[in-house]
Every structure is written in C-alpha cells, then in structure tokens.
Design an enzyme around this catalytic site. Structure first.
Site, mmCIF file in Angstrom:
data_model
loop_
_atom_site.group_PDB
_atom_site.id
_atom_site.type_symbol
_atom_site.label_atom_id
_atom_site.label_comp_id
_atom_site.label_asym_id
_atom_site.label_seq_id
_atom_site.Cartn_x
_atom_site.Cartn_y
_atom_site.Cartn_z
ATOM 1 N N THR A 132 0.839 -1.201 0.000
ATOM 2 C CA THR A 132 0.000 0.000 0.000
ATOM 3 C C THR A 132 0.874 1.251 0.000
ATOM 4 O O THR A 132 2.037 1.202 0.420
ATOM 5 C CB THR A 132 -0.928 0.019 1.246
ATOM 6 O OG1 THR A 132 -1.852 1.099 1.118
ATOM 7 C CG2 THR A 132 -0.163 0.187 2.536
ATOM 8 N N ASP A 160 -7.510 -4.853 1.001
ATOM 9 C CA ASP A 160 -8.501 -4.111 0.232
ATOM 10 C C ASP A 160 -9.721 -3.974 1.127
ATOM 11 O O ASP A 160 -10.159 -4.948 1.745
ATOM 12 C CB ASP A 160 -8.870 -4.811 -1.082
ATOM 13 C CG ASP A 160 -9.532 -3.819 -2.030
ATOM 14 O OD1 ASP A 160 -8.845 -2.859 -2.457
ATOM 15 O OD2 ASP A 160 -10.736 -3.956 -2.315
ATOM 16 N N PHE A 218 -8.926 7.805 9.410
ATOM 17 C CA PHE A 218 -8.840 8.299 8.031
ATOM 18 C C PHE A 218 -10.126 7.926 7.296
ATOM 19 O O PHE A 218 -11.033 7.317 7.885
ATOM 20 C CB PHE A 218 -7.609 7.716 7.317
ATOM 21 C CG PHE A 218 -7.707 6.245 7.012
ATOM 22 C CD1 PHE A 218 -7.531 5.291 8.001
ATOM 23 C CD2 PHE A 218 -7.978 5.790 5.715
ATOM 24 C CE1 PHE A 218 -7.620 3.936 7.716
ATOM 25 C CE2 PHE A 218 -8.076 4.428 5.419
ATOM 26 C CZ PHE A 218 -7.892 3.504 6.430
ATOM 27 N N TYR A 264 -13.527 7.258 5.923
ATOM 28 C CA TYR A 264 -14.889 7.494 6.406
ATOM 29 C C TYR A 264 -14.980 7.407 7.937
ATOM 30 O O TYR A 264 -16.085 7.454 8.488
ATOM 31 C CB TYR A 264 -15.849 6.483 5.759
ATOM 32 C CG TYR A 264 -15.886 6.574 4.250
ATOM 33 C CD1 TYR A 264 -16.734 7.468 3.599
ATOM 34 C CD2 TYR A 264 -15.051 5.781 3.464
ATOM 35 C CE1 TYR A 264 -16.752 7.558 2.209
ATOM 36 C CE2 TYR A 264 -15.062 5.856 2.071
ATOM 37 C CZ TYR A 264 -15.912 6.748 1.455
ATOM 38 O OH TYR A 264 -15.927 6.840 0.078
ATOM 39 N N ARG A 267 -10.275 -4.218 9.705
ATOM 40 C CA ARG A 267 -8.843 -4.517 9.482
ATOM 41 C C ARG A 267 -8.285 -5.311 10.653
ATOM 42 O O ARG A 267 -7.534 -6.273 10.475
ATOM 43 C CB ARG A 267 -8.090 -3.185 9.296
ATOM 44 C CG ARG A 267 -6.629 -3.331 8.899
ATOM 45 C CD ARG A 267 -6.083 -2.010 8.355
ATOM 46 N NE ARG A 267 -6.807 -1.630 7.157
ATOM 47 C CZ ARG A 267 -7.706 -0.628 7.109
ATOM 48 N NH1 ARG A 267 -7.969 0.104 8.166
ATOM 49 N NH2 ARG A 267 -8.352 -0.377 5.992
HETATM 50 P P1 IMP Z 1 -8.400 0.614 -0.959
HETATM 51 O O1 IMP Z 1 -7.115 1.303 -0.615
HETATM 52 O O2 IMP Z 1 -8.622 0.456 -2.427
HETATM 53 O O3 IMP Z 1 -8.542 -0.655 -0.190
HETATM 54 O O4 IMP Z 1 -9.572 1.595 -0.496
HETATM 55 C C1 IMP Z 1 -9.907 1.672 0.830
HETATM 56 C C2 IMP Z 1 -10.845 2.873 1.039
HETATM 57 O O5 IMP Z 1 -11.925 2.448 1.881
HETATM 58 C C3 IMP Z 1 -10.132 3.984 1.793
HETATM 59 O O6 IMP Z 1 -9.583 4.941 0.940
HETATM 60 C C4 IMP Z 1 -11.260 4.560 2.639
HETATM 61 O O7 IMP Z 1 -12.015 5.438 1.840
HETATM 62 C C5 IMP Z 1 -12.112 3.344 2.943
HETATM 63 N N1 IMP Z 1 -11.647 2.673 4.177
HETATM 64 C C6 IMP Z 1 -11.062 1.448 4.283
HETATM 65 N N2 IMP Z 1 -10.743 1.182 5.557
HETATM 66 C C7 IMP Z 1 -11.116 2.256 6.252
HETATM 67 C C8 IMP Z 1 -11.023 2.564 7.644
HETATM 68 O O8 IMP Z 1 -10.495 1.819 8.473
HETATM 69 N N3 IMP Z 1 -11.520 3.761 8.001
HETATM 70 C C9 IMP Z 1 -12.100 4.621 7.119
HETATM 71 N N4 IMP Z 1 -12.181 4.398 5.818
HETATM 72 C C10 IMP Z 1 -11.702 3.201 5.393
#
Ligand code: IMP
Length: 201
Positions: free
Chosen positions: A9, A72, A157, A159, A186
């Site tokens: 990431t 993800d 971070f 939402y 997570r």
């Molecule tokens: P990814 O990086 O493609 O998995 O996108 C994950 C997205 O889901 C992040 O950019 C956030 O918008 C949202 N997200 C995932 N986990 C969290 C969390 O623990 N808190 C708040 N938003 C989350």
C-alpha cells in the site's frame, strides 16, 4: 520467525494500523513508499478479495521471497445498495480525497427518502498474504455500524469520522486507535492473519 513484512500500500494510515496490530510479529513492517518504482496495479477486480489478491501479487512478483500483505477495504451503506463498496477510495471521482468522499456520501444519503432509517453500514476488509507471486492465504473482517449525520473527530482516516460502530455512540474518528483496531474490519482480518502466521512459524 521475524523478518520484514511488506505491506502492498501507499496509504500511510493503513500501514500505521498494520504496524500497531502486527508490530510484535516482525522486525519491521514497510510499505511501498520504501520501494521506489513499484507502481500500484490497476484494481479491476469485482470484489474486495480479488482486488486484495491483485495488490498482493503485483508487489510479491517484484520482491522475491518476501512476505507481502495487501489490504482491500471499503464501506458498504445499506441505503445506497452497498455503495461505495470496492469504490470507496474513489467514490467522488479520480481526484477524490477523504473529505470529498465523505461529502459525497452525505449528499447521496440526503437524496434517499428512507435514509434516516437506513443508515446502517459496515466496513469490510480482505487481507491477502502472498510470496513469490503466489497467494498463500486470505482473511476477512467486518465491523457493523451506522453513518452519522455529520463528521465528528479528527482521528483515523477515510470514512472514520462518519462511522459509528455498533454498541458505541462515538465515531471511529473520535475513538482511540486502540479501540478502533480492537474491533475494526482490518483488526479482525489481521487476527486471522496472526493465527495463520503463528501456526506457520
Ligand atoms: P483501498 O485502498 O482500495 O482498499 O480503499 C480503501 C478505502 O476504503 C479507503 O480509501 C477509505 O475510503 C475506505 N476505508 C477502508 N478502511 C477504512 C477505515 O479503516 N476507516 C475509514 N475508511 C476506510
């Protein structure tokens, strides 16, 4: 068995949470910001599991023998038919920021007649561990909650300032890191990884 874990990431918040949750298992946990030239792959899967595997495999093919972990994750809101789901990070468009995504979510909810009654939602996460371009295992985690009427708190971070986990009255943005990590999507997915790793070691 210690050593280095590579987290696939560029999201510093995810890395920080992974370090807080798994820090005792590894000598170091590094993410892709420490590996210049490793571009993020196109996430064209249709599920969290597919996109998680795509990210883990892309990084693991470039890092022989290393254990690579990818996350993800996203938010599913019932009144929006499960949106933003796998599109959570880009909900408000290509140049989305966490703030613009939160704004869009509140706008979309405001358009729904029954949204007041249906603010139930959940965060989902699928974690993939890969080595030498092969998926070794996947783990998932979910946390149920509701979407608040407005943002609260400065923590976390994405939402987090809008998400109030079940059994609480404060958002992830207001709750401490320890409390969030102890019950989050997570945190739960990484519990599965921890068990797998400890059995393997
Ligand atoms: P990814 O990086 O493609 O998995 O996108 C994950 C997205 O889901 C992040 O950019 C956030 O918008 C949202 N997200 C995932 N986990 C969290 C969390 O623990 N808190 C708040 N938003 C989350």
């Amino acid at each position: 068995m210690a050593g280095t874990l590579i987290v696939a990431t560029h999201n510093a918040h995810k890395t920080e949470e992974m370090r807080a949750i798994l820090g005792d298992l590894f000598d170091e946990i590094v993410d892709l910001t420490a590996i210049p030239g490793l571009e993020p792959p196109v996430e064209d899967g249709e599920t969290f599991a597919e996109n998680s595997a795509i990210k883990a495999l892309a990084a693991s093919q470039e890092q022989p023998d290393a254990f690579v972990l990818a996350d993800d994750s996203g938010l599913e809101v019932d009144a929006l038919g499960g949106a933003p789901g796998i599109y959570s990070s880009r909900y408000s468009g290509e140049d989305a920021t966490d703030a613009s995504n939160r704004e869009k979510l509140l706008e979309e909810l405001a358009k729904k007649e029954n949204a007041e009654k249906q603010r139930t939602a959940r965060f989902r996460c699928v974690v993939t561990v890969a080595q030498n371009g092969e998926v070794l295992s996947q783990f998932d985690g979910t946390v149920e909650g509701t979407i608040a009427a407005s943002t609260t708190g400065e923590g976390g971070f994405g939402y987090d300032p809008l998400f109030v986990p079940e059994g609480y009255e404060r958002s992830f943005g207001e709750l401490s890191e320890e409390v969030k990590n102890g019950m989050s999507h997570r945190g739960r997915a990484l519990e599965g990884f921890r068990e797998w790793w400890e059995k393997k070691s």
